[in-house]
Design a protein around this motif. Structure first.
Motif, PDB file in Angstrom:
ATOM      1  N   SER A 326       1.008  -1.433   0.023  1.00  0.00           N
ATOM      2  CA  SER A 326      -0.193  -0.118  -0.016  1.00  0.00           C
ATOM      3  C   SER A 326       1.048   1.327  -0.222  1.00  0.00           C
ATOM      4  O   SER A 326       0.503   2.327  -0.721  1.00  0.00           O
ATOM      5  CB  SER A 326      -0.845  -0.183   1.047  1.00  0.00           C
ATOM      6  OG  SER A 326      -0.280   0.257   2.378  1.00  0.00           O
ATOM      7  N   ILE A 327       1.882   1.202   0.762  1.00  0.00           N
ATOM      8  CA  ILE A 327       2.940   2.283   0.699  1.00  0.00           C
ATOM      9  C   ILE A 327       4.479   1.526   0.233  1.00  0.00           C
ATOM     10  O   ILE A 327       4.761   0.478   0.228  1.00  0.00           O
ATOM     11  CB  ILE A 327       3.196   2.976   1.972  1.00  0.00           C
ATOM     12  CG1 ILE A 327       3.644   1.936   3.003  1.00  0.00           C
ATOM     13  CG2 ILE A 327       1.969   3.485   2.512  1.00  0.00           C
ATOM     14  CD1 ILE A 327       4.029   2.586   4.490  1.00  0.00           C
ATOM     15  N   SER A 328       5.189   2.432  -0.427  1.00  0.00           N
ATOM     16  CA  SER A 328       6.512   1.942  -0.717  1.00  0.00           C
ATOM     17  C   SER A 328       7.348   1.557  -0.017  1.00  0.00           C
ATOM     18  O   SER A 328       7.303   1.816   1.351  1.00  0.00           O
ATOM     19  CB  SER A 328       7.164   3.318  -1.551  1.00  0.00           C
ATOM     20  OG  SER A 328       7.570   4.357  -0.734  1.00  0.00           O
ATOM     21  N   LYS A 329       8.560   0.884  -0.325  1.00  0.00           N
ATOM     22  CA  LYS A 329       9.478   0.220   0.472  1.00  0.00           C
ATOM     23  C   LYS A 329      10.154   1.228   1.380  1.00  0.00           C
ATOM     24  O   LYS A 329      10.253   1.143   2.306  1.00  0.00           O
ATOM     25  CB  LYS A 329      10.445  -0.741  -0.437  1.00  0.00           C
ATOM     26  CG  LYS A 329      11.688  -0.940   0.282  1.00  0.00           C
ATOM     27  CD  LYS A 329      12.774  -1.849  -0.787  1.00  0.00           C
ATOM     28  CE  LYS A 329      13.905  -2.058  -0.423  1.00  0.00           C
ATOM     29  NZ  LYS A 329      13.863  -3.119   0.729  1.00  0.00           N
ATOM     30  N   GLU A 330      10.525   2.198   0.370  1.00  0.00           N
ATOM     31  CA  GLU A 330      11.053   3.445   1.218  1.00  0.00           C
ATOM     32  C   GLU A 330      10.435   3.925   2.348  1.00  0.00           C
ATOM     33  O   GLU A 330      10.846   4.222   3.484  1.00  0.00           O
ATOM     34  CB  GLU A 330      11.661   4.476   0.242  1.00  0.00           C
ATOM     35  CG  GLU A 330      12.526   4.048  -0.823  1.00  0.00           C
ATOM     36  CD  GLU A 330      12.027   3.221  -1.833  1.00  0.00           C
ATOM     37  OE1 GLU A 330      12.601   2.687  -2.806  1.00  0.00           O
ATOM     38  OE2 GLU A 330      10.617   3.202  -1.955  1.00  0.00           O
ATOM     39  N   ALA A 331       9.157   4.262   2.134  1.00  0.00           N
ATOM     40  CA  ALA A 331       8.271   4.916   3.263  1.00  0.00           C
ATOM     41  C   ALA A 331       8.080   4.108   4.299  1.00  0.00           C
ATOM     42  O   ALA A 331       8.312   4.320   5.524  1.00  0.00           O
ATOM     43  CB  ALA A 331       7.102   5.211   2.621  1.00  0.00           C
ATOM     44  N   HIS A 332       7.847   2.751   4.066  1.00  0.00           N
ATOM     45  CA  HIS A 332       7.549   1.599   5.153  1.00  0.00           C
ATOM     46  C   HIS A 332       8.668   1.355   5.945  1.00  0.00           C
ATOM     47  O   HIS A 332       8.764   1.578   7.192  1.00  0.00           O
ATOM     48  CB  HIS A 332       7.237   0.299   4.489  1.00  0.00           C
ATOM     49  CG  HIS A 332       6.677  -0.630   5.186  1.00  0.00           C
ATOM     50  ND1 HIS A 332       7.019  -1.582   6.025  1.00  0.00           N
ATOM     51  CD2 HIS A 332       5.051  -0.867   5.360  1.00  0.00           C
ATOM     52  CE1 HIS A 332       5.977  -2.087   6.517  1.00  0.00           C
ATOM     53  NE2 HIS A 332       5.132  -1.927   6.264  1.00  0.00           N
ATOM     54  N   GLU A 333       9.769   1.426   5.115  1.00  0.00           N
ATOM     55  CA  GLU A 333      11.294   1.101   6.108  1.00  0.00           C
ATOM     56  C   GLU A 333      11.605   2.364   6.755  1.00  0.00           C
ATOM     57  O   GLU A 333      12.222   2.305   7.879  1.00  0.00           O
ATOM     58  CB  GLU A 333      12.289   0.622   5.112  1.00  0.00           C
ATOM     59  CG  GLU A 333      12.350  -0.756   4.595  1.00  0.00           C
ATOM     60  CD  GLU A 333      13.338  -1.163   3.950  1.00  0.00           C
ATOM     61  OE1 GLU A 333      14.641  -0.590   3.792  1.00  0.00           O
ATOM     62  OE2 GLU A 333      13.240  -2.278   3.268  1.00  0.00           O
ATOM     63  N   MET A 565      -2.712  13.943  -2.033  1.00  0.00           N
ATOM     64  CA  MET A 565      -3.386  13.981  -2.967  1.00  0.00           C
ATOM     65  C   MET A 565      -4.600  12.690  -3.247  1.00  0.00           C
ATOM     66  O   MET A 565      -5.388  12.932  -4.220  1.00  0.00           O
ATOM     67  CB  MET A 565      -2.462  13.463  -4.156  1.00  0.00           C
ATOM     68  CG  MET A 565      -1.287  14.493  -4.520  1.00  0.00           C
ATOM     69  SD  MET A 565      -2.051  16.042  -5.229  1.00  0.00           S
ATOM     70  CE  MET A 565      -2.496  15.504  -6.731  1.00  0.00           C
ATOM     71  N   ARG A 566      -4.582  11.732  -2.199  1.00  0.00           N
ATOM     72  CA  ARG A 566      -5.761  10.880  -2.391  1.00  0.00           C
ATOM     73  C   ARG A 566      -5.973   9.976  -3.567  1.00  0.00           C
ATOM     74  O   ARG A 566      -6.914   9.996  -4.159  1.00  0.00           O
ATOM     75  CB  ARG A 566      -7.201  11.612  -2.320  1.00  0.00           C
ATOM     76  CG  ARG A 566      -7.293  12.389  -0.886  1.00  0.00           C
ATOM     77  CD  ARG A 566      -7.687  11.509   0.275  1.00  0.00           C
ATOM     78  NE  ARG A 566      -8.251  12.304   1.319  1.00  0.00           N
ATOM     79  CZ  ARG A 566      -8.036  11.795   2.690  1.00  0.00           C
ATOM     80  NH1 ARG A 566      -7.535  10.501   2.978  1.00  0.00           N
ATOM     81  NH2 ARG A 566      -8.352  12.816   3.712  1.00  0.00           N
ATOM     82  N   VAL A 567      -4.517   9.696  -4.035  1.00  0.00           N
ATOM     83  CA  VAL A 567      -4.710   8.775  -5.298  1.00  0.00           C
ATOM     84  C   VAL A 567      -3.796   7.399  -4.906  1.00  0.00           C
ATOM     85  O   VAL A 567      -3.130   6.930  -5.870  1.00  0.00           O
ATOM     86  CB  VAL A 567      -3.978   9.470  -6.551  1.00  0.00           C
ATOM     87  CG1 VAL A 567      -4.644  10.602  -7.036  1.00  0.00           C
ATOM     88  CG2 VAL A 567      -2.461  10.196  -6.165  1.00  0.00           C
ATOM     89  N   CYS A 568      -3.899   7.143  -3.725  1.00  0.00           N
ATOM     90  CA  CYS A 568      -3.079   6.072  -3.228  1.00  0.00           C
ATOM     91  C   CYS A 568      -3.442   4.589  -4.293  1.00  0.00           C
ATOM     92  O   CYS A 568      -2.403   3.913  -4.492  1.00  0.00           O
ATOM     93  CB  CYS A 568      -3.337   5.728  -1.570  1.00  0.00           C
ATOM     94  SG  CYS A 568      -3.114   7.202  -0.640  1.00  0.00           S
ATOM     95  N   VAL A 577       5.382   8.002  -1.872  1.00  0.00           N
ATOM     96  CA  VAL A 577       4.820   7.598  -0.673  1.00  0.00           C
ATOM     97  C   VAL A 577       4.000   6.185  -0.845  1.00  0.00           C
ATOM     98  O   VAL A 577       4.232   5.090  -0.288  1.00  0.00           O
ATOM     99  CB  VAL A 577       4.297   8.487   0.166  1.00  0.00           C
ATOM    100  CG1 VAL A 577       3.668   7.835   1.774  1.00  0.00           C
ATOM    101  CG2 VAL A 577       5.356   9.602   0.630  1.00  0.00           C
ATOM    102  N   ALA A 578       2.947   6.447  -1.559  1.00  0.00           N
ATOM    103  CA  ALA A 578       1.973   5.339  -1.579  1.00  0.00           C
ATOM    104  C   ALA A 578       1.874   4.956  -2.934  1.00  0.00           C
ATOM    105  O   ALA A 578       0.901   4.776  -3.763  1.00  0.00           O
ATOM    106  CB  ALA A 578       0.540   5.762  -1.175  1.00  0.00           C
TER     107      ALA A 578
END
Length: 956
Positions: A326-333, A565-568, A577-578
């Protein structure tokens, strides 16, 4: 949902005697007469309905068409519910069907409400006519006006079905009139008169306020000087996304800028500007907690130096369950690294965690969510958790399963989740998993045995009645109860759920705290809260209402760079991010330091509030609701009717009554039979049984687990664990369970015996057969129970005999051979292989999105009919490659279990293969074909070219 043509057919229906069977009644009233005119018109409308029924009408159309400057429409839900309950009281409700023709219906929730309060059909004429106008004006392209209308009806209808399914309701007849809603902010007298039977805990506004707001909207539609304002465009709204002239949002360009600037430059002064803006907007009734004031004069303030440290407070914080994918590897880590540095906790969400992160103390997430028991839930995943979270409800979308669209299931995400790239992933509604407190207790029991050192969370959602569920959860021996609020939706909640599912966490938290205290169980559990927490003030109010720990999700993502942006769900997040798109991920600018700054700033602000209130530690204010004041808020014209007694008063408790956790749950780990199994499984290898407490330090399975394959993977060799007679454990006379190393699969955690019960196959090989002395035909007897292989990610099972319901539900990687199954087999399966050598129950393959099944003498009527009708499941004859797979499994089944059925099929040869049907999900089949063609062309099966082809064939 009906279009205008369908409505016209209903309007012109005739009775057998030739009279008109349908009456159309206009729900309009003189707007200048205010609430009295509105009330009078509703009463008149009810009288007109009675008259129509007396004259033999079978259908009543309640319409708000033909408004004028003087005549305003009655809100369609109020009009319908008033008539519906009037007819119930008059005992004539069953004589007519109510059809609503309304211009204020534009969202799924609107339709759901109308059906839930008695509508037999809904005609959203203005929404449909708007779409037709958008097509004709060129704003919408690629569709005709007629197809645009059909799409609107289809989308609204599917949305209502989704709501019904997550509530466990299978037919519209059961949902219609069920009133499965809770009101927030409506006066009890108003509810009793027009929405009889609906729960409304806080009271609120009545018909007067509704009439005033209706008048305000009507004046915008019919301005005094129409000639001057005729050129003006419609208001933009801004309900879901911030708009300059739209509805207020706590996260807006001004607050987002200050939050990001303060955390990226470590400017606490700017952070206080951010929290001041958020809190001041909340005080304008943007949130329920915004109505509360803190009573700062009850104790003398203390010096800030004497207050609990930032380092201590941040350990109470965690990030929300946002899954990898749901979110990217970078955001998650980044979140995980930051929380580990703070000594706090990050949450994996239900997307699993890569092996290299599991073993890295800097990047691992301390909280592992199991949710629906798949998507990367392995034994290693569980044993490397500090907390294991069961998602009984889903925060911003309670009752709703999570969903990852095909476009975000990239190959690397699929590997982590044990799924198939390009095939969408659906985590089913929680009620598909947990049916009772007893089931929940069993799951807590199993997870605690999988990792005795971990706390077991249960995630609930704020709604009326949560207190009783929380008490049952505490009795089921949960260590932590999380109360999640209705708002949020990080990682792409459906828009319908962002606004209309669940209630504010303040209500659920207060009810949970009071119920646990009334039952003398508050000291046994930790209570956590989450749901759009943004400031230190939010944390303090949460503590005063009973929470000890606090979860943040959206705010940390904003700190990382999210711009709302609500486009996840579209995989087009412009700040990386997403999204999983490698090019967009390059734009990610977040750093762990920014997240660390955020949580330290929150903790510092909490310290300042504590000092002002006169307390030195957060523990001292937990459950002290007397420190909250609402007098100022209730002076607002829309809040004057609220009754906040359920939140702030509740029952009286003595000072000695525990308000927070002070002791651990007794899981009776030392006395459990697992200890004996571990000892017996450890002995033959020459290893000593684990020492120390069963629930202790380095739990034995974790100590012995590694990711390497066994030295001798041959299934021919007996396992290290001896055959175990499970007569007492499984209540199945003569059944023998044997564990041996698995062929072509990583092993079970070394030294552990797999238990054949509910959450079962986490690796290794399980063999179930009758003992040679049993003397019965296994293929005609049930030899194992329900939910065998639930959530299995690897390993294999050979079961000689029939099993119960929901076999291999959520299987994502195991191979299983069985001689008959009950209802709902292969439900929500995403991978793996099943060979069924006998009859199946009904509803085979419901929600199946991956994996393959070979079924002997399959009755097509037993397959999930919706999946077959839509083509989501395909039935095939076996090809030559399939023959080899089935033959190999039959040979193994004979060797391991002495199966008479498998032996006979092997003797029959090709004639037997003709009796098998291959069950394959459509998208999974398309991915397999695409990959095979790529291999034939010499392409990388996980490369970009193949990935783009996969998305094309699966509709992503």
């Amino acid at each position: 949902m009906i279009d205008n043509d369908q409505l016209a057919k209903i309007v012109h229906m005739t009775a057998p005697n030739g009279d008109r069977a349908t009456r159309t009644l206009r729900g309009l009233y003189r707007v200048d007469e205010g609430s009295e005119g509105l009330r009078a018109r509703i009463e008149e409308l009810c009288g007109e309905v009675d008259e129509a029924i007396a004259e033999g009408a079978s259908f009543i159309v309640l319409s708000d068409r033909d408004t004028t400057k003087d005549l305003a429409p009655i809100p369609s839900l109020l009009m319908l519910s008033a008539v519906h309950h009037h007819l119930i009281r008059s005992e004539t409700r069953m004589k007519v069907g109510l059809v609503v023709e309304a211009g204020d219906v534009r969202e799924v929730h609107h339709v759901a409400l109308l059906v839930g309060y008695g509508a037999s059909a809904v005609n959203p004429y203005l929404a449909m006519e708007t779409c037709e106008d958008l097509v004709r004006s060129g704003v919408l392209t690629g569709v005709t006006p007629e197809s645009a209308v059909r799409n609107v009806i289809s989308a609204l209808g599917k949305g209502v079905l989704k709501i019904m399914s997550k509530m466990g309701i299978s037919t519209i007849a059961s949902y219609a009139g069920a009133q499965a809603f809770e009101a927030v902010g409506l006066a009890q007298g108003f509810i009793d008169e027009y929405f009889t039977g609906t729960t409304s805990k806080l009271g609120g506004v009545g018909l007067e306020v509704i009439a005033d707001e209706n008048r305000s909207r009507h004046e915008v539609a019919y301005p005094a000087d129409a000639a001057v304002r005729a050129h003006e465009r419609l208001q933009t709204g801004g309900e879901y996304q911030w708009r300059r002239d739209g509805s207020p949002h706590l996260f807006n360009p001004e607050t987002v800028f200050r939050l990001q600037h303060s955390t990226r430059n470590r400017r606490y002064d700017v952070f206080r500007e951010y929290t001041s803006l958020v809190d001041s907007q909340a005080e304008e009734l943007a949130t329920l907690r915004g109505m509360f004031a803190l009573r700062t004069g009850m104790r003398r303030p203390v010096p800030i130096e004497e207050v609990e440290s930032v380092e201590s407070i941040v350990k109470r914080f965690s990030t929300g369950a946002m899954s990898y994918g749901s979110i990217s590897k970078e955001a998650h880590e980044t979140l995980a690294i930051a929380m580990n540095r703070l000594g706090a906790k990050s949450n994996t969400g239900e997307g699993g965690e890569d092996l290299d992160r599991l073993l890295d103390p800097e990047r691992r997430s301390a909280i592992k969510q199991v949710a629906s028991g798949r998507f990367g839930v392995t034994s290693m995943y569980l044993t490397h958790a500090d907390d294991i979270q069961i998602k009984l409800a889903q925060g911003a979308k309670p009752g709703e399963g999570g969903q990852l669209p095909p476009t975000k299931v990239y190959p690397w995400v699929a590997r982590t989740r044990h799924a198939t790239a390009g095939v969408g992933l659906i985590s089913p509604p929680p009620h598909h998993d947990i049916y009772s407190i007893e089931d929940l207790k069993q799951l807590i029991f199993d997870l605690k045995r999988a990792n005795p050192g971990a706390r077991i969370h249960v995630k609930l959602v704020s709604q009326s009645g949560i207190g009783a569920v929380a008490a049952g959860t505490a009795k089921a021996l949960a260590d932590v109860i999380l109360v999640s609020g209705h708002d949020g939706g990080t990682g792409a909640s459906p828009l319908n759920s962002l606004k209309h599912a669940g209630t504010p966490w303040e209500l659920g938290l207060a009810e949970t705290q009071q119920t646990l205290m009334l039952n003398g169980m508050r000291d046994r559990v930790v209570v956590q809260v989450d749901g759009q927490l943004k400031t230190g003030r939010d944390v303090v109010i949460g503590a005063l209402l009973g929470a000890e720990e606090f979860g943040f999700a959206t705010a940390p993502l904003v700190v990382e760079g999210c711009v709302m942006m609500r486009v996840c769900h579209l995989d087009t997040c412009p700040v990386g991010v997403a999204t999983q798109n490698p090019e967009l991920r390059k734009r990610f600018t977040g750093k762990p330091e920014f997240v660390v700054n955020f949580f330290e700033f929150i903790a510092q602000e909490v310290r300042e509030y504590l000092a002002e209130l006169g307390y030195r530690t957060l523990d001292e204010i937990i459950g002290r609701r007397e420190l909250l004041d609402v007098d100022r808020a209730l002076q607002h014209w829309k809040a004057s009717g609220l009754d906040l007694t359920p939140v702030l008063v509740g029952p009286d408790f003595s000072e000695s009554e525990a308000r927070r956790n002070s002791r651990a749950q007794d899981h009776e780990l030392e006395s459990h039979f697992d200890n004996e199994l571990i000892r017996r499984a450890s002995g033959p290898r020459g290893r000593r049984p684990g020492r120390g407490r069963a629930a202790g330090e380095e739990h034995r399975a974790r100590r012995r687990h590694d990711a390497r394959p066994p030295r001798d993977p041959s299934p021919r060799r007996p396992g290290t664990a001896r055959g175990v007679d499970r007569r007492d454990a499984d209540r199945q006379r003569g059944a023998v369970v044997r564990c041996v190393p698995a062929e072509r699969h990583p092993p079970a955690p070394r030294g552990r015996l797999q238990r054949l019960r509910r959450q079962g196959a986490l690796g290794g090989q399980i063999i179930v057969r009758p003992s040679r002395e049993a003397g019965f035909a296994a293929e005609r007897n049930v030899i194992a129970g329900n939910v065998i292989g639930y959530g299995a990610t690897q390993g294999s099972m050979f079961i000689r005999g029939i099993v119960g319901e929901r076999f291999l539900v959520r299987n994502s990687g195991a191979t299983a051979v069985v001689e008959g199954v009950g209802d709902h087999a292969l439900e929500y399966m995403t991978g793996g292989l099943a060979l069924i050598l006998g009859a199946t129950g009904r509803n085979l393959g419901a929600g199946m999105s991956g994996g393959t099944a070979y079924v002997l003498d399959l009755a097509e009527a037993k397959v999930n009919r919706e999946a077959l009708a839509s083509g989501e499941i395909e039935l095939h004859e076996l090809g030559s490659a399939d023959h080899e797979i089935v033959r190999d499994l039959l040979e193994q089944h004979v060797e391991h279990t002495d199966s008479a059925v498998a032996a006979a099929l092997l003797v029959d040869g090709d004639a037997a293969f003709a009796r098998f049907t291959k069950v394959l999900p459509r998208d999974y089949a398309a991915v397999l074909r695409t990959r095979q063609s790529a291999v034939d062309e010499g392409l990388d099966p996980d490369g970009d070219v193949v990935w783009s082809r996969i998305l094309e064939v699966t509709g992503g």
